[in-house]
Design a protein around this motif. Structure first.
Motif, PDB file in Angstrom:
ATOM      1  N   LYS A  80       0.831  -1.206   0.000  1.00  0.00           N
ATOM      2  CA  LYS A  80       0.000   0.000   0.000  1.00  0.00           C
ATOM      3  C   LYS A  80       0.864   1.256   0.000  1.00  0.00           C
ATOM      4  CE  LYS A  80      -3.893   2.330   0.413  1.00  0.00           C
ATOM      5  NZ  LYS A  80      -4.884   2.414  -0.670  1.00  0.00           N
ATOM      6  N   VAL A  81       1.951   1.242   0.771  1.00  0.00           N
ATOM      7  CA  VAL A  81       2.864   2.384   0.814  1.00  0.00           C
ATOM      8  C   VAL A  81       3.455   2.636  -0.576  1.00  0.00           C
ATOM      9  CG1 VAL A  81       5.102   3.187   1.673  1.00  0.00           C
ATOM     10  CG2 VAL A  81       3.431   2.225   3.263  1.00  0.00           C
ATOM     11  N   ALA A  82       3.825   1.560  -1.262  1.00  0.00           N
ATOM     12  CA  ALA A  82       4.376   1.700  -2.614  1.00  0.00           C
ATOM     13  C   ALA A  82       3.348   2.324  -3.560  1.00  0.00           C
ATOM     14  CB  ALA A  82       4.809   0.329  -3.132  1.00  0.00           C
ATOM     15  N   GLU A  83       2.092   1.916  -3.448  1.00  0.00           N
ATOM     16  CA  GLU A  83       1.025   2.495  -4.281  1.00  0.00           C
ATOM     17  C   GLU A  83       0.855   3.979  -3.992  1.00  0.00           C
ATOM     18  OE1 GLU A  83      -2.629   0.414  -3.828  1.00  0.00           O
ATOM     19  OE2 GLU A  83      -1.760  -1.557  -4.222  1.00  0.00           O
ATOM     20  N   LEU A  84       0.879   4.336  -2.707  1.00  0.00           N
ATOM     21  CA  LEU A  84       0.706   5.737  -2.325  1.00  0.00           C
ATOM     22  C   LEU A  84       1.871   6.600  -2.799  1.00  0.00           C
ATOM     23  CD1 LEU A  84      -0.638   5.114   1.286  1.00  0.00           C
ATOM     24  CD2 LEU A  84      -1.926   6.206  -0.564  1.00  0.00           C
ATOM     25  N   MET A  85       3.071   6.079  -2.724  1.00  0.00           N
ATOM     26  CA  MET A  85       4.237   6.828  -3.200  1.00  0.00           C
ATOM     27  C   MET A  85       4.163   7.022  -4.708  1.00  0.00           C
ATOM     28  SD  MET A  85       7.320   5.382  -0.767  1.00  0.00           S
ATOM     29  CE  MET A  85       8.485   6.664  -1.248  1.00  0.00           C
TER      30      MET A  85
ATOM     31  N   ALA B  32       1.373   7.294  -6.340  1.00  0.00           N
ATOM     32  CA  ALA B  32       0.266   8.228  -6.567  1.00  0.00           C
ATOM     33  C   ALA B  32       0.706   9.680  -6.413  1.00  0.00           C
ATOM     34  CB  ALA B  32      -0.881   7.920  -5.614  1.00  0.00           C
ATOM     35  N   VAL B  33       1.651   9.938  -5.500  1.00  0.00           N
ATOM     36  CA  VAL B  33       2.083  11.320  -5.255  1.00  0.00           C
ATOM     37  C   VAL B  33       3.400  11.667  -5.942  1.00  0.00           C
ATOM     38  CG1 VAL B  33       0.868  11.396  -3.051  1.00  0.00           C
ATOM     39  CG2 VAL B  33       3.289  10.729  -3.084  1.00  0.00           C
ATOM     40  N   GLY B  34       3.907  10.761  -6.768  1.00  0.00           N
ATOM     41  CA  GLY B  34       5.096  11.062  -7.552  1.00  0.00           C
ATOM     42  C   GLY B  34       6.411  10.919  -6.819  1.00  0.00           C
ATOM     43  N   LEU B  35       6.479   9.994  -5.862  1.00  0.00           N
ATOM     44  CA  LEU B  35       7.729   9.709  -5.159  1.00  0.00           C
ATOM     45  C   LEU B  35       8.231   8.318  -5.547  1.00  0.00           C
ATOM     46  CD1 LEU B  35       6.912  10.990  -1.546  1.00  0.00           C
ATOM     47  CD2 LEU B  35       8.532  12.023  -3.145  1.00  0.00           C
ATOM     48  N   ALA B  36       9.519   8.203  -5.773  1.00  0.00           N
ATOM     49  CA  ALA B  36      10.092   6.905  -6.137  1.00  0.00           C
ATOM     50  C   ALA B  36      10.008   5.942  -4.958  1.00  0.00           C
ATOM     51  CB  ALA B  36      11.549   7.077  -6.571  1.00  0.00           C
ATOM     52  N   ARG B  37       9.668   4.699  -5.230  1.00  0.00           N
ATOM     53  CA  ARG B  37       9.502   3.702  -4.168  1.00  0.00           C
ATOM     54  C   ARG B  37      10.795   3.478  -3.383  1.00  0.00           C
ATOM     55  NH1 ARG B  37       5.655  -1.216  -6.454  1.00  0.00           N
ATOM     56  NH2 ARG B  37       3.949   0.104  -7.250  1.00  0.00           N
ATOM     57  N   ARG B  38      11.928   3.692  -4.031  1.00  0.00           N
ATOM     58  CA  ARG B  38      13.211   3.443  -3.356  1.00  0.00           C
ATOM     59  C   ARG B  38      13.473   4.436  -2.221  1.00  0.00           C
ATOM     60  NH1 ARG B  38      14.523   6.037  -8.146  1.00  0.00           N
ATOM     61  NH2 ARG B  38      15.852   7.897  -7.942  1.00  0.00           N
ATOM     62  N   PHE B  39      12.664   5.504  -2.159  1.00  0.00           N
ATOM     63  CA  PHE B  39      12.835   6.496  -1.102  1.00  0.00           C
ATOM     64  C   PHE B  39      12.180   6.075   0.208  1.00  0.00           C
ATOM     65  CE2 PHE B  39      12.962  10.119  -4.463  1.00  0.00           C
ATOM     66  CZ  PHE B  39      14.245   9.732  -4.819  1.00  0.00           C
ATOM     67  N   ALA B  40      11.532   4.927   0.242  1.00  0.00           N
ATOM     68  CA  ALA B  40      10.742   4.531   1.414  1.00  0.00           C
ATOM     69  C   ALA B  40      11.594   4.388   2.677  1.00  0.00           C
ATOM     70  CB  ALA B  40      10.001   3.227   1.137  1.00  0.00           C
ATOM     71  N   ASP B  41      12.874   4.072   2.539  1.00  0.00           N
ATOM     72  CA  ASP B  41      13.731   3.872   3.702  1.00  0.00           C
ATOM     73  C   ASP B  41      14.533   5.122   4.072  1.00  0.00           C
ATOM     74  OD1 ASP B  41      12.950   1.204   4.039  1.00  0.00           O
ATOM     75  OD2 ASP B  41      14.402   0.508   2.551  1.00  0.00           O
ATOM     76  N   ARG B  42      14.239   6.229   3.422  1.00  0.00           N
ATOM     77  CA  ARG B  42      14.935   7.467   3.755  1.00  0.00           C
ATOM     78  C   ARG B  42      14.154   8.244   4.822  1.00  0.00           C
ATOM     79  NH1 ARG B  42      17.159  10.004  -1.991  1.00  0.00           N
ATOM     80  NH2 ARG B  42      18.306   8.139  -2.694  1.00  0.00           N
TER      81      ARG B  42
END
Length: 328
Positions: free
Chosen positions: A138-143, A145-155
């Motif tokens: 779900k987090v990947a889908e939301l990122m 949707a708002v134009g953020l790369a999924r690889r940024f999730a751990d930053r």
């Protein structure tokens, strides 16, 4: 508020929010700041209601009251047919997923010790029974949707620009699939070059997800672009509310006219034709608002009745409402 058979998603009636003032060692109440002093409005599903006014007029307080972040003094707040003004505890918590907020300062509203993935997934952890894998998906889908790369999730938030941090806040607000979102000056803390990107994102999300917004802002030009209807607020009360084009082309209240006269014109050659209305004096204290019409101390057209009697909030046109003795 509007002659429509459609039931509004949000219905607010006679909303009041006063903050007590205490003094002395015994903390005795000596007065109250009348941040919101009896306002009523509707927001229909899929529309954007813009809310404008000077700093300190109570705009942000309205947004927080509607979301029940404050325990309101009095009035009615109905969200999707349910009265929420008197909800507390588990009942209010159960209603939270339907209403969310995008805050003004994208840096202050994000926990610096949490990763972006954790920030966005926190509402899911609190309100939804999902596995770790489901939350990550779900987090990947939301990122996306708002134009953020999924690889940024751990930053962490400090590694992002202001515009990117605001996108993180938007993703968090969308996590629970809300029906209604209060946007509390979401572009005020951003560079001008980034503001248009965030506003375009909000418009795209509204079209895709059918969202309903209360958009609070100082930027009158941006509100005209984004909002279907606009409410103008002064010292805790609404002075005018109308469809966006009606308000901007035919403002009726002297305060609205003064605000719009201060908006910079994109074409300097045409700007000279606009008569600037300079308001004299300072905004009165909301702890001791003037009698009668609260705007009469600064109004260039005030007459005797303005000092004595508060003007009635009434319909003055098709979907156009105002509170002024001078409006025919």
């Amino acid at each position: 508020m509007l002659d429509s058979a459609e039931e509004p998603l949000v219905r607010v009636r006679d909303l009041k929010m006063h903050f007590p003032i205490y003094k002395g060692l015994m903390k005795r109440q000596v007065g109250a700041v009348k941040a919101v002093d009896g306002i009523s409005f509707d927001i229909f599903e899929g529309e954007t209601l813009g809310l404008v006014g000077e700093s300190g007029c109570g705009k942000s307080t309205v947004g927080r009251c509607v979301l029940r972040l404050y325990d309101i003094l009095s009035g009615s707040v109905v969200l999707d047919g349910q009265e929420i003004a008197d909800l507390n505890g588990p009942d209010l918590r159960a209603k939270r997923p339907e209403m969310q907020m995008i805050f003004q300062d994208p840096q202050a509203c994000l926990n610096p010790r949490m990763t972006v993935g954790s920030i966005i997934s926190e509402p899911l952890f609190e309100h939804k029974k999902m596995t770790k894998e489901e939350r990550r998906s779900k987090v990947a889908e939301l990122m996306d949707a708002v134009g953020l790369a999924r690889r940024f999730a751990d930053r962490y938030p400090h590694e992002f620009s202001g515009g990117q941090r605001q996108r993180i806040g938007i993703a968090r607000a969308l996590a629970l699939n809300p029906k209604f979102i209060v946007c509390d000056e979401p572009i005020a803390a951003l560079d001008v070059s980034i503001q248009a990107q965030v506003v375009n994102l909000l418009e795209d999300l509204q079209d895709k997800l059918g969202l309903t917004y209360l958009f609070i802002s100082h930027d009158l030009s941006m509100v005209r672009h984004l909002a279907d209807r606009v409410a103008v607020m002064y010292l805790g009360r609404f002075v005018e509310l109308a469809p966006s084009e009606t308000l901007y082309t035919n403002p009726q209240h002297p305060y609205t006219q003064a605000l719009l006269s201060a908006v910079p014109h994109p074409d300097p050659a045409q700007a000279g034709g606009v008569d600037r209305i300079i308001l004299k004096g300072d905004v009165p204290s909301p702890a001791a608002p003037p009698t009668g019409c609260t705007f009469h101390t600064r109004c260039p057209r005030a007459i005797d009745i303005c000092k004595k009697d508060a003007p009635e909030w009434r319909q003055i046109g098709d979907g156009h409402f105002g509170a002024c003795h001078l409006i025919d």
